[in-house]
Design an enzyme around this catalytic site. Structure first.
Site, short mmCIF file in Angstrom:
data_model
loop_
_atom_site.label_atom_id
_atom_site.label_comp_id
_atom_site.label_asym_id
_atom_site.label_seq_id
_atom_site.Cartn_x
_atom_site.Cartn_y
_atom_site.Cartn_z
N HIS A 381 1.66 49.89 34.91
CA HIS A 381 0.79 50.55 33.93
C HIS A 381 -0.02 51.58 34.69
O HIS A 381 -0.60 51.26 35.74
CB HIS A 381 -0.13 49.52 33.26
CG HIS A 381 -0.79 50.07 32.03
ND1 HIS A 381 -1.76 51.04 32.09
CD2 HIS A 381 -0.59 49.81 30.71
CE1 HIS A 381 -2.13 51.35 30.85
NE2 HIS A 381 -1.44 50.62 30.00
N GLU A 394 -3.98 52.46 26.69
CA GLU A 394 -3.35 53.74 26.42
C GLU A 394 -4.10 54.53 25.35
O GLU A 394 -4.05 55.76 25.30
CB GLU A 394 -1.91 53.50 25.93
CG GLU A 394 -0.87 54.12 26.80
CD GLU A 394 0.21 53.13 27.19
OE1 GLU A 394 0.59 52.30 26.35
OE2 GLU A 394 0.67 53.20 28.34
N ARG A 397 -6.18 57.58 26.45
CA ARG A 397 -5.45 58.85 26.55
C ARG A 397 -4.98 59.31 25.18
O ARG A 397 -5.05 60.49 24.85
CB ARG A 397 -4.25 58.69 27.50
CG ARG A 397 -4.66 58.75 28.97
CD ARG A 397 -3.52 58.33 29.88
NE ARG A 397 -3.30 56.90 29.81
CZ ARG A 397 -2.11 56.30 29.91
NH1 ARG A 397 -1.03 57.02 30.04
NH2 ARG A 397 -2.02 54.99 29.84
N ARG A 418 4.96 55.10 30.66
CA ARG A 418 4.14 54.48 31.71
C ARG A 418 4.71 54.73 33.10
O ARG A 418 3.97 55.02 34.04
CB ARG A 418 4.05 52.98 31.46
CG ARG A 418 3.23 52.65 30.25
CD ARG A 418 3.33 51.21 29.88
NE ARG A 418 2.42 50.93 28.78
CZ ARG A 418 2.37 49.78 28.15
NH1 ARG A 418 3.16 48.78 28.49
NH2 ARG A 418 1.51 49.60 27.17
N HIS A 521 2.37 45.46 35.51
CA HIS A 521 2.05 45.15 34.12
C HIS A 521 2.99 44.12 33.50
O HIS A 521 2.55 43.17 32.88
CB HIS A 521 2.10 46.45 33.32
CG HIS A 521 1.55 46.33 31.94
ND1 HIS A 521 0.33 45.74 31.70
CD2 HIS A 521 2.05 46.69 30.74
CE1 HIS A 521 0.11 45.75 30.40
NE2 HIS A 521 1.13 46.30 29.79
N HIS A 522 4.29 44.31 33.68
CA HIS A 522 5.25 43.42 33.00
C HIS A 522 6.48 43.27 33.88
O HIS A 522 7.01 44.25 34.39
CB HIS A 522 5.64 44.04 31.66
CG HIS A 522 6.44 43.12 30.78
ND1 HIS A 522 5.88 42.39 29.76
CD2 HIS A 522 7.75 42.80 30.78
CE1 HIS A 522 6.82 41.67 29.17
NE2 HIS A 522 7.96 41.90 29.77
N ARG A 561 10.32 48.34 29.16
CA ARG A 561 9.97 47.64 27.92
C ARG A 561 9.18 48.57 27.01
O ARG A 561 8.20 49.17 27.43
CB ARG A 561 9.12 46.41 28.23
CG ARG A 561 8.66 45.67 27.00
CD ARG A 561 7.79 44.50 27.38
NE ARG A 561 6.57 44.91 28.04
CZ ARG A 561 5.48 45.36 27.41
NH1 ARG A 561 5.47 45.47 26.10
NH2 ARG A 561 4.41 45.69 28.10
#
Ligand code: ADP
Length: 586
Positions: A381, A394, A397, A418, A521-522, A561
């Site tokens: 991220h 997000e 932004r 991202r 992040h993931h 993702r």
């Protein structure tokens, strides 16, 4: 289920009253046995603590920090629950970086123990962690049909399904609270051909949802899993309606061809909303979560079929005899050793993940020969404050903020994917940037208040003043802002071709900046599953009795993702894992 838990406690206490405790625990009665709760104000909300005591021991500390930032609240809750149990007194050290939340937990724990009749001074004098003493543990064996490991979104979904089917099961959670990374999901849940889309005149198809997901994932995804996710998404939305966790508000999310992301009506973050509603439902159904209980090993019989789980609880080492296991342990974004094993380039990168995201499920499944897919696919991220790991949503932004480097200039279209924005940041000197916004944006976005209160924003009445505080040349930053405001007016960004998040300029003092860099992040990869959520081994065969759902699995998201697909994944595959486990034990 309640009966089962009572049985646990009864047997556990019986074990404790035996030899081990007689030798080491203080003999006198220190508490009135029972469960006590208290709360104290944290940074943003009251923090609740529930403590269970026997006559002379604190046996369980469950903390609900859900109103605090997930980053700080989760970290403090996890560490302090363990520390209080270890020391057997609430007077433990606050966790650095989360002092206010820690003090609230300590204060609430103290109040709860006073309500239990404790003399806090006497507890301090008897500290268990002095001199290296360990709290004695019992051994406990429990028979059940299914064990769900992990009480995040996928695990709680599966638990509600199993309860609705009337099955006997146990839900284990290694942290002192539920929710995992799910709590952090801010957007919504992607679903196609839902009744909400139809009512709102949105034309969509499951084929288009699947195609968008494949494209977003650079076609690395398993198409069969993606098709199932798309085809079962509308019925998952219907199911959420039936358990009072509706997601009626539909909007646009990156990578989708149509408006497909479903969110709560009241504009709250989807993850916190679902965790609250799932917890309330489990509570209403009488399902108790066995907190602070870490699954450590999956047990198989001579034929390789799942027959049990070993776990370490607060007060006992457990063996659960069962016929099926649902792994819902989430990803490994909080385990630096593990992510650098697969991605050495990410060494030292901070994480936005909940502290329980340590990849335990992946390791336990691998020990039984499970195959892994896309394990090196990790999403960064781009806007994470590095000292607190607070993720700057997000929407900042999206509502108009820009990114500048230490030189005071923009370097990217801030609303690219991202991965692309993160890569652009890593090319800047020092590998960080500042996100810049104004008072108008603060007034319109609730999330900003948490950032300001957490002390991570720098603010000034003028752009030049802001620049000085950041060590940026004031004239350069003033020119960057001036140029940007002109681009917003013209609705054209000649520098980086940004076309979105240009509804408002940045002209309302005071001005704000947060120093950010990419954060983990993931984790998109994980254990391999088939469309029935069965875990597949390296020979391509299903491991009998082992099912998995959510971030612990790989294949659904491929190489990237899309926003809205993590929640779709946990609800849809959480439901499938439960259905498959029920079918298997029939
Ligand atoms: P998902 O989105 O896939 O549901 P989450 O991160 O939301 O994943 O939830 C996973 C949950 O599993 C977390 O609450 C985490 O603390 C828990 N967990 C992880 N490893 C274990 C383990 N070994 N034993 C029990 N719970 C675990």
């Amino acid at each position: 289920m309640k009966k089962l838990i009572c049985l646990f406690l009864a047997i556990t206490l019986a074990l404790f009253s035996a030899a081990a405790l007689a030798e080491t625990a203080p003999a006198e009665t220190m508490f009135t046995p029972g469960t006590y709760t208290a709360e104290a104000q944290g940074i943003f909300s009251p923090v609740k603590v529930q403590i269970t005591v026997s006559g002379n021991r604190i046996t369980s500390v469950i903390i609900d920090p859900s109103g605090e930032t997930p980053e700080l609240g989760g970290m403090a809750a996890g560490k302090l629950s363990a520390a209080i149990l270890q020391a057997q007194t609430p007077n433990v050290d606050a966790i650095s970086g989360a002092t206010i939340t820690s003090n609230a937990i300590i204060q609430a724990a103290t109040e709860a123990l006073k309500a239990a009749g404790a003399d806090i001074g006497a507890l301090d004098a008897n500290r268990w962690d002095k001199g290296g003493e360990d709290v004695p543990k019992g051994e406990k064996t429990v028979d059940t049909e299914i064990v769900i490991i992990g009480a995040g979104g996928a695990g709680m979904t599966a638990a509600i399904m199993l309860h609705q089917a009337g099955k006997d099961f146990v839900l284990l959670e290694k942290m002192p609270y539920a929710g995992g990374n799910t709590t952090k999901a801010t957007g919504g849940m992607n679903a196609a051909e839902t009744h909400y889309q139809k009512e709102q005149g949105i034309e969509d198809s499951t084929a288009l949802f699947a195609a968008d997901t494949m494209k977003g994932g650079h076609a690395l995804n398993d198409p069969a899993l993606v098709a199932v996710m798309a085809n079962k998404s509308a019925e998952a939305i219907d199911w959420l309606d039936t358990i009072d966790a509706s997601l009626p508000k539909i909007s646009y999310s990156g990578g989708a061809s149509v408006n497909r992301i479903h969110a709560p009506e009241d504009g709250s973050g989807v993850g916190g909303y679902l965790v609250d509603h799932f917890s309330a439902k489990l509570n209403e159904l009488g399902v108790e979560i066995l907190y602070n209980t870490t699954a450590t090993e999956l047990i198989t019989d001579g034929e390789g079929k799942i027959c049990g789980v070993k776990a370490e609880g607060e007060d006992a080492s457990y063996t659960f005899n069962c016929r099926a296991v649902i792994l819902a342990t989430g990803g490994f974004g909080a385990n630096e050793e593990m992510y650098t094993q697969y991605r050495p380039d990410l060494k030292g990168t901070v994480t936005t993940n909940a502290p329980g995201a340590t990849g335990d499920g992946i390791v336990m499944a691998q020990a039984l020969g499970a195959d892994l897919v896309d394990i090196e696919q990790i999403q960064l991220h781009p806007t994470v404050e590095q000292t607190t790991s607070i993720l700057i949503t997000e929407s900042v932004r999206g509502d108009g903020a820009i990114l500048v480097n230490q030189g005071g200039v923009r370097f990217t279209n801030e609303l690219l994917t991202r991965d692309a924005v993160s890569a652009a940041e890593l090319e800047q000197e020092g590998q960080y940037a500042y996100i810049i916004f104004d008072q108008n944006l603060r007034d319109h976005l609730k999330a900003i208040e948490k950032y300001v209160k957490s002390g991570i924003t720098v603010q000034a009445d003028t752009i030049e003043g802001l620049a000085e505080q950041l060590g940026i040349d004031p004239a350069t930053l003033a020119k960057t802002l001036n140029d940007w405001n002109g681009y917003v007016k013209d609705q054209r960004d000649p520098d980086f071709g940004r076309t979105t998040g240009m509804d408002a300029d940045l002209t309302a003092a005071p001005y704000y900046a947060i120093k950010i860099a990419p954060g983990i992040h993931h984790t998109m990869g994980g254990v391999k599953i088939n469309t029935a959520a069965q875990v597949i081994n390296t020979e391509g065969k299903a491991i009998p009795g082992l099912f998995a759902a959510g971030e612990v699995t790989g294949g659904v998201h491929g190489g990237n993702r899309l926003g809205g697909n993590a929640v779709a994944d946990i609800v849809i595959f959480g439901r499938i894992a439960a259905e498959s486990a029920l079918e298997y034990i029939k």
